[in-house]
Design a protein around this motif. Structure first.
Motif, short mmCIF file in Angstrom:
data_model
loop_
_atom_site.label_atom_id
_atom_site.label_comp_id
_atom_site.label_asym_id
_atom_site.label_seq_id
_atom_site.Cartn_x
_atom_site.Cartn_y
_atom_site.Cartn_z
N ILE A 45 -5.27 2.43 -22.39
CA ILE A 45 -4.17 2.77 -21.53
C ILE A 45 -4.22 1.82 -20.05
N GLY A 46 -3.30 1.45 -19.73
CA GLY A 46 -3.23 0.63 -18.59
C GLY A 46 -3.04 1.46 -17.16
N ALA A 47 -3.68 1.12 -16.24
CA ALA A 47 -3.44 1.77 -14.88
C ALA A 47 -2.76 0.96 -13.83
N THR A 48 -1.73 1.41 -13.22
CA THR A 48 -1.20 0.71 -12.10
C THR A 48 -1.59 0.71 -10.67
N VAL A 49 -2.33 2.11 -10.53
CA VAL A 49 -2.85 2.39 -9.14
C VAL A 49 -4.05 3.13 -9.44
N PHE A 50 -5.25 2.77 -8.59
CA PHE A 50 -6.49 3.39 -8.40
C PHE A 50 -6.49 3.69 -7.09
N SER A 51 -6.40 5.02 -6.50
CA SER A 51 -6.52 5.20 -5.34
C SER A 51 -7.48 6.25 -4.72
N VAL A 52 -8.35 6.07 -3.89
CA VAL A 52 -9.20 6.97 -3.29
C VAL A 52 -8.54 7.35 -1.91
N GLY A 53 -8.18 8.64 -2.03
CA GLY A 53 -7.04 9.28 -0.81
C GLY A 53 -5.94 9.11 -1.31
N PHE A 54 -5.02 9.94 -0.30
CA PHE A 54 -3.82 9.99 -0.66
C PHE A 54 -2.93 9.62 0.66
N GLY A 55 -1.58 9.24 0.46
CA GLY A 55 -0.79 8.89 1.66
C GLY A 55 -0.65 7.45 1.53
N PRO A 56 -0.37 6.97 2.80
CA PRO A 56 -0.15 5.28 3.05
C PRO A 56 -1.66 4.49 2.74
N GLU A 57 -1.24 3.35 2.32
CA GLU A 57 -2.44 2.79 2.10
C GLU A 57 -3.31 2.12 3.25
N LEU A 58 -4.53 2.24 3.29
CA LEU A 58 -5.30 1.63 4.39
C LEU A 58 -5.77 0.41 4.16
N ALA A 59 -6.24 0.24 2.86
CA ALA A 59 -6.52 -1.27 2.68
C ALA A 59 -6.52 -1.08 1.10
N GLY A 60 -6.50 -2.35 0.25
CA GLY A 60 -6.48 -2.60 -1.25
C GLY A 60 -6.22 -3.91 -1.49
N PHE A 61 -6.20 -4.02 -2.83
CA PHE A 61 -6.22 -5.34 -3.48
C PHE A 61 -5.85 -4.85 -4.86
N ASN A 62 -5.13 -6.00 -5.79
CA ASN A 62 -4.83 -6.20 -6.92
C ASN A 62 -5.92 -6.86 -7.95
N ASP A 63 -6.24 -6.21 -9.12
CA ASP A 63 -7.15 -6.94 -9.79
C ASP A 63 -6.65 -7.52 -10.81
N ARG A 64 -7.10 -8.39 -11.83
CA ARG A 64 -6.49 -9.33 -12.71
C ARG A 64 -5.69 -8.64 -13.80
N ARG A 65 -5.92 -7.23 -14.06
CA ARG A 65 -5.08 -6.41 -14.80
C ARG A 65 -3.89 -5.85 -14.28
N GLY A 66 -3.64 -6.24 -13.11
CA GLY A 66 -2.42 -5.76 -12.51
C GLY A 66 -2.59 -4.21 -11.82
N THR A 67 -3.84 -3.79 -11.66
CA THR A 67 -4.09 -2.58 -11.13
C THR A 67 -4.22 -2.58 -9.70
N ARG A 68 -3.75 -1.93 -8.75
CA ARG A 68 -3.71 -1.69 -7.42
C ARG A 68 -5.00 -0.55 -7.05
N TRP A 69 -5.93 -1.41 -6.34
CA TRP A 69 -7.08 -0.41 -5.97
C TRP A 69 -6.87 -0.20 -4.57
N ARG A 70 -6.80 0.97 -4.25
CA ARG A 70 -6.34 1.40 -2.71
C ARG A 70 -7.37 2.47 -2.26
N LEU A 71 -7.42 1.94 -1.01
CA LEU A 71 -8.09 3.23 0.05
C LEU A 71 -6.97 3.86 0.88
N SER A 72 -6.74 4.95 0.74
CA SER A 72 -5.44 5.46 1.56
C SER A 72 -5.91 6.45 2.70
#
Length: 382
Positions: A45-72
């Protein structure tokens, strides 16, 4: 200057409360969501977003699989948004199924077998339990554990123990036929059995005596002034006669003990929840972020190891909460998948939609109730 000192002193609001709270909560949330993510990847199963926290993004990056890792910005949870999800609650986006590319359909959550979807959903709470076991194992193996002999050192005046005839020097042998190895066994067994008669076998001067003891429910206060009710019989174990010591354990033994400790917290928490519905327990111990933040700050004053212990307990609590059969939570998803497995086809979209609405209302009500408990606790209202 006094305000700044109060915020940034080690016992101030930011360093003394906010920082321990974030440390505990973010670790627990990250591990929960990582469980979903890793098992989801294993199930294709593919993932588009991995977020710790909710709401607007504070910091983040995209990995090579296309998942956006976010700290919200709002650190009160997190989510993994899989391919094909409509939102962070993993509600399938049926309207957009036709717009998915062949590659996306191959990775979409809703097109996987019910077994793979169930495994991915269950992995979050399972990761929480595993985290607790790891933390307890580290604590027991690296720092040991304080134990005490199951000996009565003192008896509180006008207590249950005094009324049934306990004496200083008595040693607990068994409770309802369960052998007692240390004093904490007695405390744990008695604390959740207020009003329930317990058969206690004691040893006195080499002779075994049997007592029928019914703990009474009393309000106790911890070192931080927090109050709670639990079963009490009125016996005390002290340093002079209680044989108190710190015992060290190897990794294997620590792991076994960690599993037992995790199961004890599960039983205690589950018993409390069941007690609320049966009327045996008061729901005033249900707390929200305010209480967790306060407890984190209080425990942090005792040291890093107690804070780790709190993280383990919180991790178990979050794992159990997410397994409740309420739509939106992991447990609710698992109920839908169970029906799907039994019926051979998914639950109708309309039934799922109504279920998610009801689940949202229940969770919102629980959050409001927990916050109200937190506020009344802070301001001392009963």
């Amino acid at each position: 200057m006094d305000l700044v000192t109060g915020l940034f002193a080690t016992d101030g609001f930011l360093l003394g409360t906010v920082l321990p709270f974030l440390f505990v909560l973010l670790i627990v949330v990250f591990v929960h969501e990582l469980g979903h993510y890793l098992v989801g990847r294993w199930c294709g199963i593919g993932a588009t977003v991995f977020s710790v926290g909710f709401g607007p993004e504070l910091a983040g990056f995209n990995d090579r699989r296309g998942t956006r890792w976010r700290l919200s910005w709002i650190p009160l949870g997190g989510y993994v948004k899989f391919v094909g999800d409509m939102n962070a609650a993993s509600v399938p986006n049926a309207e957009d199924d036709s717009s998915l590319s062949p590659q996306e359909r191959e990775q979409a959550f809703q097109f996987k077998s019910v077994g793979r979807r169930a495994a991915t959903v269950f992995a979050g709470p399972a990761a929480n339990f595993l985290l607790a076991i790891v933390i307890f194992t580290v604590i027991f193996s690296a720092f040991g554990r304080g134990v005490a002999d199951p000996v009565v050192s003192e008896i509180r005046p006008d207590s249950v123990a005094e009324r049934v005839g306990f004496q200083p020097g008595d040693r607990f042998i068994s409770l309802d036929g369960i052998p007692v190895e240390e004093f904490s066994d007695v405390q744990r067994y008695v604390s959740v059995r207020a009003g329930t008669t317990i058969t206690m076998v004691m040893e006195r001067d080499g002779e075994r005596l049997t007592f029928e003891v019914t703990p009474e429910r009393l309000e106790i206060e911890d070192r931080f002034g927090n109050k709670m009710e639990q079963g009490i019989i009125g016996v005390v174990n002290n340093n002079q006669t209680g044989g108190r010591r710190v015992e060290r354990y190897g990794i294997g033994e620590s792991l076994v003990m960690a599993v037992g400790e995790t199961w004890y917290v599960v039983e205690r928490t589950g018993g409390y929840i069941a007690g609320i519905f049966s009327g045996r327990e008061k729901p005033d111990q249900i707390g929200g972020p305010i209480r967790v933040a306060q407890m984190s700050g209080q425990v942090a004053t005792l040291g890093f190891v107690p804070l780790l212990n709190l993280a383990a307990i919180l991790s178990i609590s979050i794992g159990l909460l997410n397994l409740l059969p309420i739509p939106i939570l992991d447990g609710g998803h698992l109920v839908f998948y169970l029906f799907e497995a039994l019926r051979g086809k998914p639950v109708s979209e309309r039934a799922q939609e109504y279920g998610y609405r009801i689940g949202f209302a229940l969770i919102l009500g629980l959050m409001v109730f927990a916050t109200w408990n937190d506020i009344t606790m802070l301001f001392g209202r009963s």
